[in-house]
Design a protein around this motif. Structure first.
Motif, mmCIF file in Angstrom:
data_model
loop_
_atom_site.group_PDB
_atom_site.id
_atom_site.type_symbol
_atom_site.label_atom_id
_atom_site.label_comp_id
_atom_site.label_asym_id
_atom_site.label_seq_id
_atom_site.Cartn_x
_atom_site.Cartn_y
_atom_site.Cartn_z
ATOM 1 N N VAL A 182 53.044 18.222 19.203
ATOM 2 C CA VAL A 182 53.308 16.867 19.700
ATOM 3 C C VAL A 182 52.785 15.830 18.707
ATOM 4 O O VAL A 182 53.422 14.798 18.486
ATOM 5 C CB VAL A 182 52.665 16.683 21.091
ATOM 6 N N GLU A 183 51.649 16.123 18.105
ATOM 7 C CA GLU A 183 51.040 15.173 17.169
ATOM 8 C C GLU A 183 51.784 15.049 15.834
ATOM 9 O O GLU A 183 51.422 14.220 14.998
ATOM 10 C CB GLU A 183 49.567 15.508 16.907
ATOM 11 N N ASP A 184 52.832 15.850 15.627
ATOM 12 C CA ASP A 184 53.677 15.691 14.444
ATOM 13 C C ASP A 184 54.767 14.642 14.674
ATOM 14 O O ASP A 184 55.518 14.312 13.742
ATOM 15 C CB ASP A 184 54.339 17.015 14.053
ATOM 16 N N THR A 185 54.851 14.118 15.888
ATOM 17 C CA THR A 185 55.806 13.060 16.189
ATOM 18 C C THR A 185 55.534 11.844 15.315
ATOM 19 O O THR A 185 54.416 11.326 15.295
ATOM 20 C CB THR A 185 55.722 12.663 17.673
ATOM 21 N N ALA A 186 56.553 11.408 14.567
ATOM 22 C CA ALA A 186 56.344 10.321 13.614
ATOM 23 C C ALA A 186 57.665 9.957 12.957
ATOM 24 O O ALA A 186 58.655 10.687 13.062
ATOM 25 C CB ALA A 186 55.352 10.741 12.526
ATOM 26 N N VAL A 187 57.660 8.840 12.275
ATOM 27 C CA VAL A 187 58.714 8.532 11.308
ATOM 28 C C VAL A 187 58.273 9.118 9.978
ATOM 29 O O VAL A 187 57.141 8.869 9.538
ATOM 30 C CB VAL A 187 58.945 7.015 11.184
ATOM 31 N N TYR A 188 59.154 9.902 9.361
ATOM 32 C CA TYR A 188 58.836 10.548 8.099
ATOM 33 C C TYR A 188 59.578 9.841 6.968
ATOM 34 O O TYR A 188 60.801 9.672 7.015
ATOM 35 C CB TYR A 188 59.238 12.026 8.146
ATOM 36 N N TYR A 189 58.806 9.434 5.965
ATOM 37 C CA TYR A 189 59.355 8.743 4.803
ATOM 38 C C TYR A 189 59.308 9.637 3.575
ATOM 39 O O TYR A 189 58.314 10.329 3.332
ATOM 40 C CB TYR A 189 58.530 7.493 4.482
ATOM 41 N N CYS A 190 60.350 9.559 2.798
ATOM 42 C CA CYS A 190 60.418 10.178 1.480
ATOM 43 C C CYS A 190 60.104 9.079 0.462
ATOM 44 O O CYS A 190 60.547 7.924 0.621
ATOM 45 C CB CYS A 190 61.831 10.728 1.281
ATOM 46 N N ALA A 191 59.338 9.408 -0.569
ATOM 47 C CA ALA A 191 59.002 8.394 -1.570
ATOM 48 C C ALA A 191 58.903 9.024 -2.946
ATOM 49 O O ALA A 191 58.545 10.197 -3.087
ATOM 50 C CB ALA A 191 57.694 7.698 -1.217
#
Lengths: 105, 118
Positions: free
Chosen positions: B88-97
């Motif tokens: 559940v704690e991996d819930t997030a917006v993931y950005y590539c940079a």
């Protein structure tokens, strides 16, 4: 593990005022490794400063980074309406500080 | 023009798997370290993983080590993040940079949202 602590958590200022944001490292780091980012809701983060004091491409000169050792500062000389955002420091292209929100007073 | 565009986010159950992709253009992809950064709801930015241009070096934050795998396909100018045993704690917006400035990330995508929930 180096921990970055940013202060204050929130800065309430008016357009035209000066903003001073602090980033303190739990142990000394090379200035080469310190970067600052701006992040607005729903947008991609934006690199402002790298190497503690070098402005990234296209960043206006009202943004200034300084500091060394454990204490680093981002100064925005005169806040423009588009500068209200959350600002993060980062060390060695890895861990970020907790952020400082610059909000309109 | 440099661009990085993420895809692959979605809703997944705890314990499940998901693979994120990042399509890069406008620069010589294999010359750059690439990274994933995430932002959980109401939280700050968290660096997740990074991979060298030739894929000979990879680094991870401790909380995802052994569960996430970063990879790249230089022929396709693409970056990936394979996520397994999701929490559940991996819930997030993931950005590539792109790590294009010395020890800093100069180009970012708009992010892809991952929700881990039953």
């Amino acid at each position: 593990e180096i921990v970055l602590t940013q202060s204050p958590g929130t800065l309430s200022l008016s357009p035209g005022e000066r903003a001073t944001l602090s980033c303190r490292a739990s142990q000394s780091i090379s200035s080469t490794y310190l970067a600052w980012y701006q992040h607005k809701p729903g947008q991609a983060p934006r690199l402002l400063i790298y190497g503690a004091s070098s402005r990234a491409t296209g960043i206006p000169d009202r943004f200034r980074g300084s500091g060394s050792g454990t204490d680093f500062t981002l100064t925005i000389s005169r806040l423009e309406p588009e500068d209200f955002a959350v600002y993060y420091c980062q060390q060695e292209a890895s861990s970020f500080g907790g952020g400082t929100k610059v909000e309109i007073k | 023009e440099v661009q990085v565009v993420e895809s692959g986010g979605g809703l997944v159950q705890p314990g499940g798997s998901l693979t994120l992709s990042c399509a890069a253009s406008g620069f010589t992809f294999h010359d750059y370290w690439m990274t994933w950064v995430r932002q959980a709801p109401g939280k700050g930015l968290e660096w997740v993983a990074a991979i060298k241009g030739d894929a000979t070096a990879k680094n991870y934050v401790d909380s995802v080590e052994g569960r996430f795998t970063i990879s790249r396909d230089n022929a396709e100018n693409s970056l990936y993040l394979q996520m397994s045993s999701l929490r559940v704690e991996d819930t997030a917006v993931y950005y590539c940079a792109r790590a294009g400035a010395p020890w800093a990330f100069d180009y970012w995508g708009q992010g892809t949202r991952v929700t881990v929930s039953s």
